[in-house]
Design an enzyme around this catalytic site. Sequence first.
Site, PDB file in Angstrom:
ATOM      1  N   CYS A 119      56.360  52.382  34.925  1.00 59.76           N
ATOM      2  CA  CYS A 119      56.923  53.714  34.643  1.00 59.76           C
ATOM      3  C   CYS A 119      56.006  54.527  33.752  1.00 59.76           C
ATOM      4  CB  CYS A 119      58.267  53.723  34.140  1.00 59.76           C
ATOM      5  SG  CYS A 119      59.558  53.091  35.216  1.00 59.76           S
ATOM      6  N   HIS A 265      59.590  61.217  31.197  1.00 62.41           N
ATOM      7  CA  HIS A 265      59.897  60.331  32.499  1.00 62.41           C
ATOM      8  C   HIS A 265      61.441  60.357  32.912  1.00 62.41           C
ATOM      9  CE1 HIS A 265      60.203  56.932  35.223  1.00 62.41           C
ATOM     10  NE2 HIS A 265      60.646  56.306  34.290  1.00 62.41           N
ATOM     11  N   ASN A 295      65.188  57.632  39.551  1.00 60.65           N
ATOM     12  CA  ASN A 295      64.194  57.310  38.908  1.00 60.65           C
ATOM     13  C   ASN A 295      63.128  56.829  39.835  1.00 60.65           C
ATOM     14  OD1 ASN A 295      61.957  55.973  37.273  1.00 60.65           O
ATOM     15  ND2 ASN A 295      63.581  54.777  36.157  1.00 60.65           N
TER      16      ASN A 295
HETATM   17  C1  LIG Z   1      71.666  50.792  33.411  1.00 62.86           C
HETATM   18  C2  LIG Z   1      72.615  51.636  32.251  1.00 62.86           C
HETATM   19  C3  LIG Z   1      72.898  52.893  33.171  1.00 62.86           C
HETATM   20  C4  LIG Z   1      73.980  50.795  32.235  1.00 62.86           C
HETATM   21  O1  LIG Z   1      74.581  51.619  31.345  1.00 62.86           O
HETATM   22  P1  LIG Z   1      75.547  50.907  30.237  1.00 62.86           P
HETATM   23  O2  LIG Z   1      76.127  52.120  29.452  1.00 62.86           O
HETATM   24  O3  LIG Z   1      74.471  50.150  29.187  1.00 62.86           O
HETATM   25  O4  LIG Z   1      76.535  50.085  30.780  1.00 62.86           O
HETATM   26  P2  LIG Z   1      76.527  48.281  30.876  1.00 62.86           P
HETATM   27  O5  LIG Z   1      75.235  47.953  31.098  1.00 62.86           O
HETATM   28  O6  LIG Z   1      77.102  48.240  29.347  1.00 62.86           O
HETATM   29  O7  LIG Z   1      77.707  48.191  32.039  1.00 62.86           O
HETATM   30  C5  LIG Z   1      78.992  48.667  31.809  1.00 62.86           C
HETATM   31  C6  LIG Z   1      79.896  48.040  32.701  1.00 62.86           C
HETATM   32  O8  LIG Z   1      79.203  48.545  33.908  1.00 62.86           O
HETATM   33  C7  LIG Z   1      79.286  48.010  35.044  1.00 62.86           C
HETATM   34  N1  LIG Z   1      78.124  48.463  36.056  1.00 62.86           N
HETATM   35  C8  LIG Z   1      76.683  48.328  35.907  1.00 62.86           C
HETATM   36  N2  LIG Z   1      76.248  48.972  36.785  1.00 62.86           N
HETATM   37  C9  LIG Z   1      77.391  49.552  37.445  1.00 62.86           C
HETATM   38  C10 LIG Z   1      77.341  50.281  38.716  1.00 62.86           C
HETATM   39  N3  LIG Z   1      76.272  50.714  39.191  1.00 62.86           N
HETATM   40  N4  LIG Z   1      78.609  50.949  39.012  1.00 62.86           N
HETATM   41  C11 LIG Z   1      79.487  50.574  38.451  1.00 62.86           C
HETATM   42  N5  LIG Z   1      79.455  49.847  37.284  1.00 62.86           N
HETATM   43  C12 LIG Z   1      78.304  49.193  36.990  1.00 62.86           C
HETATM   44  C13 LIG Z   1      78.633  46.572  34.099  1.00 62.86           C
HETATM   45  O9  LIG Z   1      78.665  45.723  35.076  1.00 62.86           O
HETATM   46  C14 LIG Z   1      79.467  46.701  33.020  1.00 62.86           C
HETATM   47  O10 LIG Z   1      80.732  46.021  33.336  1.00 62.86           O
HETATM   48  P3  LIG Z   1      81.652  44.997  32.402  1.00 62.86           P
HETATM   49  O11 LIG Z   1      81.946  46.003  31.170  1.00 62.86           O
HETATM   50  O12 LIG Z   1      82.865  44.770  33.266  1.00 62.86           O
HETATM   51  O13 LIG Z   1      80.687  44.082  32.113  1.00 62.86           O
HETATM   52  C15 LIG Z   1      71.898  52.056  31.045  1.00 62.86           C
HETATM   53  O14 LIG Z   1      71.759  50.521  30.207  1.00 62.86           O
HETATM   54  C16 LIG Z   1      70.468  52.370  31.114  1.00 62.86           C
HETATM   55  O15 LIG Z   1      70.287  53.518  31.817  1.00 62.86           O
HETATM   56  N6  LIG Z   1      69.584  51.686  30.754  1.00 62.86           N
HETATM   57  C17 LIG Z   1      68.089  52.194  31.011  1.00 62.86           C
HETATM   58  C18 LIG Z   1      67.702  51.876  32.535  1.00 62.86           C
HETATM   59  C19 LIG Z   1      66.264  52.377  32.696  1.00 62.86           C
HETATM   60  O16 LIG Z   1      66.266  53.678  32.362  1.00 62.86           O
HETATM   61  N7  LIG Z   1      65.540  51.617  33.360  1.00 62.86           N
HETATM   62  C20 LIG Z   1      64.394  52.171  33.733  1.00 62.86           C
HETATM   63  C21 LIG Z   1      63.493  52.367  32.723  1.00 62.86           C
HETATM   64  S1  LIG Z   1      62.125  53.018  33.223  1.00 62.86           S
END
Ligand SMILES: CC(C)(COP(=O)(O)OP(=O)(O)OC[C@H]1O[C@@H](n2cnc3c(N)ncnc32)[C@H](O)[C@@H]1OP(=O)(O)O)[C@@H](O)C(=O)NCCC(=O)NCCS
Length: 338
Positions: A119, A265, A295
């Site tokens: 990224c 980004h 993304n």
């Molecule tokens: C991935 C992201 C959106 C998840 O959000 P979060 O608030 O951290 O959510 P969590 O990982 O705590 O997950 C919460 C719940 O949602 C669930 N979940 C994950 N993806 C899901 C989806 N697409 N749809 C529905 N539920 C989902 C998880 O399984 C979890 O369930 P649980 O509580 O029963 O275990 C967030 O962590 C994020 O954006 N991280 C950065 C990612 C990124 O930018 N990556 C690229 C960088 S270049």
Amino acid sequence: MTMSMTTPRTVITGTGHYVPPRIVTNDDLTKLMDTSDEWIRERSGIRERHHVDGGVGTSDLAVEAARRAIDHAGIDPGTIDFVVAATLSPDHYFPGIGVQIQAKLGLGTTGALDVRNQCSGFLYALSAADQYIRAGTYKRILLVAAEIQSTNLDFSDRGRDMSVLFGDGAGALILEPNAEADGRGILSTHLFADGNFVSHLWMEKPSPKDCPTFQPSFFDEGRFFPRMEGRNVFVNACQRMPESVREALDQNGLAVEDIDVLIPHQANDRISLMVAKGLRIPVEKVVRNIDRFGNTTAASIPIALDESVKSGRIRRGDLVALTAFGSGYTWASALIRW
Ligand SMILES: CC(C)(COP(=O)(O)OP(=O)(O)OC[C@H]1O[C@@H](n2cnc3c(N)ncnc32)[C@H](O)[C@@H]1OP(=O)(O)O)[C@@H](O)C(=O)NCCC(=O)NCCS
């Protein structure tokens, strides 16, 4: 990296982007996995993304974006004297897409460099191109960042945290030395990395450490898919991107208030909002187009840059700040007097 005022600054004389035509909405994804439009929009700000159809390669997207940047600059492609390409998803394990772009554009034996910084790839590539131009090595560089993520995402429930976030696309720039003494151009680029976080955001396999490299168990275990520790990525991205912009401002004797347009980004809209908050910059100055593209990894900044330039959001003389964070971890910033 900053350079003395005696060397000419690098200016961006053309921009372009291209995304494949097929739009995949959040509702489309609900047919593949247990997710919802509401969850995706709330957690990431994404409404839709573009996915390629079979047979299209990252170099194909790259060439379309490159052609648009070449048209925008109004140049003869034959005058391009170097190509820099950033991607984590080359058409082949090797070689990279730089040589394919070079050949498809008919650039003879022009050199082509491939950058592998995920990224942050676009900003690492921009930094390399900037140094070449300022050193006088090359006079007209084509920089392309392109990505296809959609063909290797885990669209089952197991991979839903990642697969809803990513989209395909490409962005391109033409870079040249500024012939005028008007102070326009790239003021500086700042690059950072912390390789202790390799496994927090990676595609573990294929790896030449394994003999043979491709083993059926890796497919069964889903180890050929990208994986991440989302929370850790989130926290580090929110900290590192503002940090890198502040460092760039400090080194140039500028303040946050001097920034006219900030393009982070497009990893996740919540991250972009946290970056704005961390920098105490009004959110109106922050470019946010992740709702339409998801993304797109290395391509996200040049896509947003092209849209901002063509819509008139970025104007001559504006101070534009760019910042990225991604796998590695790697992160970076650039300041440009447009
Ligand atoms: C991935 C992201 C959106 C998840 O959000 P979060 O608030 O951290 O959510 P969590 O990982 O705590 O997950 C919460 C719940 O949602 C669930 N979940 C994950 N993806 C899901 C989806 N697409 N749809 C529905 N539920 C989902 C998880 O399984 C979890 O369930 P649980 O509580 O029963 O275990 C967030 O962590 C994020 O954006 N991280 C950065 C990612 C990124 O930018 N990556 C690229 C960088 S270049």
